[in-house]
Enzyme design. Structure first.
Site, PDB file in Angstrom:
ATOM      1  N   ASP A  57       0.838  -1.200   0.000  1.00  0.00           N
ATOM      2  CA  ASP A  57       0.000   0.000   0.000  1.00  0.00           C
ATOM      3  C   ASP A  57       0.871   1.247   0.000  1.00  0.00           C
ATOM      4  O   ASP A  57       1.708   1.428   0.882  1.00  0.00           O
ATOM      5  CB  ASP A  57      -0.894   0.031   1.239  1.00  0.00           C
ATOM      6  CG  ASP A  57      -1.974  -1.030   1.212  1.00  0.00           C
ATOM      7  OD1 ASP A  57      -2.640  -1.170   0.171  1.00  0.00           O
ATOM      8  OD2 ASP A  57      -2.151  -1.717   2.234  1.00  0.00           O
ATOM      9  N   MET A  98      -2.944   4.462  -3.168  1.00  0.00           N
ATOM     10  CA  MET A  98      -3.986   5.248  -2.501  1.00  0.00           C
ATOM     11  C   MET A  98      -3.490   6.692  -2.452  1.00  0.00           C
ATOM     12  O   MET A  98      -3.186   7.232  -1.385  1.00  0.00           O
ATOM     13  CB  MET A  98      -4.260   4.699  -1.110  1.00  0.00           C
ATOM     14  CG  MET A  98      -4.990   3.376  -1.120  1.00  0.00           C
ATOM     15  SD  MET A  98      -5.402   2.781   0.539  1.00  0.00           S
ATOM     16  CE  MET A  98      -4.024   1.677   0.823  1.00  0.00           C
ATOM     17  N   MET A 106     -12.491  -2.882  -2.193  1.00  0.00           N
ATOM     18  CA  MET A 106     -12.162  -2.565  -0.807  1.00  0.00           C
ATOM     19  C   MET A 106     -13.320  -2.991   0.084  1.00  0.00           C
ATOM     20  O   MET A 106     -14.454  -2.566  -0.118  1.00  0.00           O
ATOM     21  CB  MET A 106     -11.899  -1.071  -0.649  1.00  0.00           C
ATOM     22  CG  MET A 106     -10.632  -0.574  -1.337  1.00  0.00           C
ATOM     23  SD  MET A 106      -9.120  -1.388  -0.763  1.00  0.00           S
ATOM     24  CE  MET A 106      -9.118  -0.958   0.989  1.00  0.00           C
ATOM     25  N   PHE A 129      -6.247   2.529   6.574  1.00  0.00           N
ATOM     26  CA  PHE A 129      -5.724   1.970   7.815  1.00  0.00           C
ATOM     27  C   PHE A 129      -5.883   0.460   7.821  1.00  0.00           C
ATOM     28  O   PHE A 129      -6.877  -0.063   7.322  1.00  0.00           O
ATOM     29  CB  PHE A 129      -6.452   2.550   9.032  1.00  0.00           C
ATOM     30  CG  PHE A 129      -6.247   4.032   9.215  1.00  0.00           C
ATOM     31  CD1 PHE A 129      -5.134   4.509   9.889  1.00  0.00           C
ATOM     32  CD2 PHE A 129      -7.148   4.941   8.697  1.00  0.00           C
ATOM     33  CE1 PHE A 129      -4.930   5.869  10.049  1.00  0.00           C
ATOM     34  CE2 PHE A 129      -6.961   6.307   8.846  1.00  0.00           C
ATOM     35  CZ  PHE A 129      -5.847   6.774   9.530  1.00  0.00           C
ATOM     36  N   GLY A 130      -4.912  -0.231   8.409  1.00  0.00           N
ATOM     37  CA  GLY A 130      -5.014  -1.664   8.589  1.00  0.00           C
ATOM     38  C   GLY A 130      -5.823  -1.999   9.828  1.00  0.00           C
ATOM     39  O   GLY A 130      -6.100  -1.149  10.665  1.00  0.00           O
ATOM     40  N   GLY A 131      -6.198  -3.275   9.941  1.00  0.00           N
ATOM     41  CA  GLY A 131      -6.860  -3.766  11.137  1.00  0.00           C
ATOM     42  C   GLY A 131      -8.329  -3.427  11.269  1.00  0.00           C
ATOM     43  O   GLY A 131      -8.907  -3.580  12.350  1.00  0.00           O
ATOM     44  N   GLY A 159      -9.256  -5.936   3.106  1.00  0.00           N
ATOM     45  CA  GLY A 159      -9.851  -5.304   4.285  1.00  0.00           C
ATOM     46  C   GLY A 159     -10.609  -6.280   5.159  1.00  0.00           C
ATOM     47  O   GLY A 159     -11.640  -6.811   4.751  1.00  0.00           O
ATOM     48  N   GLY A 160     -10.081  -6.549   6.346  1.00  0.00           N
ATOM     49  CA  GLY A 160     -10.780  -7.426   7.281  1.00  0.00           C
ATOM     50  C   GLY A 160     -10.836  -8.881   6.857  1.00  0.00           C
ATOM     51  O   GLY A 160     -11.725  -9.618   7.290  1.00  0.00           O
ATOM     52  N   GLY A 180      -3.611  -8.818   6.270  1.00  0.00           N
ATOM     53  CA  GLY A 180      -2.530  -8.151   6.977  1.00  0.00           C
ATOM     54  C   GLY A 180      -2.432  -8.564   8.422  1.00  0.00           C
ATOM     55  O   GLY A 180      -1.633  -9.418   8.793  1.00  0.00           O
ATOM     56  N   SER A 181      -3.286  -7.970   9.254  1.00  0.00           N
ATOM     57  CA  SER A 181      -3.197  -8.218  10.694  1.00  0.00           C
ATOM     58  C   SER A 181      -3.509  -9.666  11.060  1.00  0.00           C
ATOM     59  O   SER A 181      -3.023 -10.164  12.074  1.00  0.00           O
ATOM     60  CB  SER A 181      -4.143  -7.278  11.450  1.00  0.00           C
ATOM     61  OG  SER A 181      -5.472  -7.399  10.980  1.00  0.00           O
TER      62      SER A 181
END
Length: 223
Positions: free
Chosen positions: A35, A68, A137, A143-145, A177-178, A198-199
């Site tokens: 990103d 982005m 998306m 933002f992550g998480g 995302g998520g 990611g997280s």
């Protein structure tokens, strides 16, 4: 289409990025998602072409670069030169998205368009014959998480239906995302092919177990 897991380095340890890339690669990651954020298009800043260049030196896996940023055309060639394999541009970031896609493809890499949760698919439908990927998306970008937005499953499903009904539309559907062990199956069942995580992957002891779990859930959901 083949299921692909794309770890997002936004959630990696930036001070130990090479280590985290190698760990994810050995765990079975198919693609790395990078990103690049400018603090204007989204309220956060991250990475630059130099990070893409650094990652290219430590992995042979495809690098999936998500812009982005405002004025994405100014960054496309530097990112291609740095070693990107795919560049994804937000439909909302430019008035001339077709020109951006054409520029990416003219430089010999794959091109993709990104749509935010509130952006209708109809705004990018004319691009379907010329893109390689479309990134949906499933959170608001920046933002992550964040938690997955449930309504995005129907959007993915509609996108897959549109892809199947047009003979000249041959793109992959990516989601970001998520994405975790609770959300990946519904996205895969709806038609997604590439899953950015990611997280859920980073910050845990056994990344391989998590990559394997995500792939298994996605493959089973597609059957």
């Amino acid at each position: 289409m083949t299921v692909k897991i794309a770890p997002s380095i936004l959630s990696a340890d930036i001070m130990n990025l090479e280590r985290d890339v190698k760990v994810a690669e050995q765990a079975g990651a198919d693609v790395f998602h990078i990103d690049i954020m400018d603090g204007h298009f989204v309220p956060n800043m991250s990475f630059s072409p130099s990070v893409v260049e650094g990652m290219r030196r430590v992995t042979d896996k495809p690098l999936d670069v998500h812009l982005m940023i405002d004025n994405p055309d100014a960054y496309i060639k530097p990112i291609v030169d740095a070693g990107a394999d795919t560049i994804l541009v937000h439909a909302e970031s430019t008035q001339h998205i077709y020109r951006s896609i054409d520029l990416i493809k003219s430089l010999g890499v794959k091109a993709g368009v990104v749509v935010n949760p509130g952006t209708p698919l109809e705004t990018v439908k004319e691009l379907f014959p010329v893109i390689d990927q479309i990134l949906v998306m499933t959170v608001n970008p920046g933002f992550g998480g964040q938690k997955f937005i449930p309504g995005m499953t129907k959007k993915i499903q509609r996108l897959d239906q549109l892809r199947q009904t047009a003979a000249d539309d041959d793109f992959q559907i990516e989601v970001d995302g998520g994405i975790n062990n609770e959300t990946i199956a519904q996205c895969a069942h709806a038609g997604a092919d590439i899953f950015v995580a990611g997280s859920y992957l980073y910050g845990h002891d056994d990344i391989k177990d998590r990559v394997d779990n995500l792939k298994s859930l996605a493959v089973n959901a597609k059957q």
